[in-house]
Design an enzyme around this catalytic site. Structure first.
Site, short mmCIF file in Angstrom:
data_model
loop_
_atom_site.label_atom_id
_atom_site.label_comp_id
_atom_site.label_asym_id
_atom_site.label_seq_id
_atom_site.Cartn_x
_atom_site.Cartn_y
_atom_site.Cartn_z
N TYR A 47 -4.49 -4.99 4.39
CA TYR A 47 -3.33 -5.04 5.24
C TYR A 47 -3.57 -4.48 6.33
CZ TYR A 47 -0.96 -5.87 0.80
OH TYR A 47 -0.43 -6.24 -0.50
N HIS A 80 -6.89 -5.65 -6.34
CA HIS A 80 -6.09 -6.62 -5.43
C HIS A 80 -6.24 -7.88 -5.98
CE1 HIS A 80 -4.45 -6.81 -1.01
NE2 HIS A 80 -3.80 -7.61 -2.02
N ASP A 122 3.97 0.64 -0.18
CA ASP A 122 2.92 -0.40 -0.88
C ASP A 122 1.98 -0.63 0.26
OD1 ASP A 122 1.89 -2.22 -3.33
OD2 ASP A 122 2.06 -3.39 -1.44
N LYS A 150 -4.96 -0.63 -2.64
CA LYS A 150 -5.46 -1.54 -3.50
C LYS A 150 -7.06 -1.71 -3.23
CE LYS A 150 -1.28 -4.13 -3.41
NZ LYS A 150 -0.69 -3.65 -2.24
#
Length: 316
Positions: free
Chosen positions: A55, A118, A50, A85
């Site tokens: 990130y 997201h 994921d 996302k």
């Protein structure tokens, strides 16, 4: 190597392993640290990863996948289930496809297995830090953005599409306009935040739940130690000769959801997979059901206590 069960998702062409490795870290890990951890996870048996544009882990994940293929740790990319996302700054109908393609470029992949919205909010510009200024926060154009997500699937850029951090209210609206219903909703869920109302709603609508922060996201901006230092969970763990983390993860699995567990520690990474050959007793499940409940993650904790954000956090 541990055999990890999979779950079939509505509208998704490939089954998803019920436990995945999270690649978000706070503070963010450097590229080499993240890549090395992902390679160790592949060696340990993880096949579900994921990530997200936000990130900063798409590139090290892509590099780790390429290295795993070259080293023969996996035989083909198709053995992996990759989720990424859509960041709110790209949550504009005309930007969805290009945002997905940018993530694919970061990952070095031709497609992802799951592409998620997201957050249910729009930001009008890119940001370098949080919280954000109130004037750049907008309501999400759910219909326009979801049409862009559907186009990503129709173009073959992703095998499935879904959402993250969506309430029952937001999902009800989305389902009323979607041609392709969301396959899953990724939300905070753990023994201290059961999400029963949302789980019941999603089960009735054929939407799978994936739990993030199943261990409470300790040592992050929004998380705490309610899970890892719970006396109730520790006692159950001792009686089962397991760790507190394994009890929390097993509880989530027994609720019929999949889960994303993040650890860059090799031993804990392996322990997190060792939850499939035992069960919690009815007595232990009852004790977990009685734990105090409180949401840990809020959009306000990331984006700021702006009116639109506070209203989203209050939705059920």
């Amino acid at each position: 190597m541990v055999c990890i069960p999979t779950v079939s998702l509505n509208g998704c062409e490939k089954a998803m392993p019920v436990i995945g490795m999270g690649t978000s870290s706070y503070p963010p890990a450097d590229m080499e640290t993240a890549k090395a951890a992902i390679l160790e996870a592949i060696k340990a048996g993880y096949r579900h990863f994921d990530t997200a544009f936000a990130y900063g882990s798409e590139k090290p994940l892509g590099q780790a996948i390429a290295q795993a293929l070259s080293q023969g740790l996996i035989q083909s990319r198709d053995q992996l289930f990759i989720t990424t996302k859509l960041w709110p700054a790209f949550a504009e109908p005309t930007q969805i496809v290009s945002a997905c393609k940018m993530s694919l470029q970061n990952l070095g992949l031709e497609y992802v297995d799951m592409y998620l919205i997201h957050f249910p909010v729009r930001l009008t510009e890119m940001i370098k830090r949080t919280p954000v200024a109130e004037e750049i926060v907008r309501e999400l154009d759910v219909k326009g953005v979801w049409e862009g997500m559907e186009e990503c699937k129709n173009l073959g850029l992703t095998k499935g599409i879904g959402v993250s951090n969506f309430s029952c209210k937001k999902l009800h609206h989305l389902l009323s306009i979607a041609k392709i219903p969301p396959a899953l909703n990724q939300v905070e869920m753990n023994p201290a935040w059961h999400q029963k109302q949302l789980r019941d709603f999603c089960r009735a609508k054929g939407i799978h739940i994936t739990a993030y922060s199943p261990l409470g996201a300790n040592n992050t901006k929004w998380g705490d130690n309610r899970i890892v230092e719970s006396d109730v969970l520790a006692n159950i763990a001792n009686l089962n000769q397991k760790t507190t983390a394994q009890v929390a993860l097993r509880w989530a699995y027994e609720q019929g959801v999949s889960l994303i567990a993040k650890s860059f520690n090799n031993d804990r990474m392996i322990q997190n997979l060792q939850i499939f050959d035992w069960e919690l007793s009815e007595d232990h499940l009852q004790k977990i059901n009685q734990l105090p409940q409180r949401k840990g993650f809020t959009l306000a904790s990331i984006l700021g206590p702006h009116q639109i954000i506070l209203e989203l956090d209050a939705e059920s």
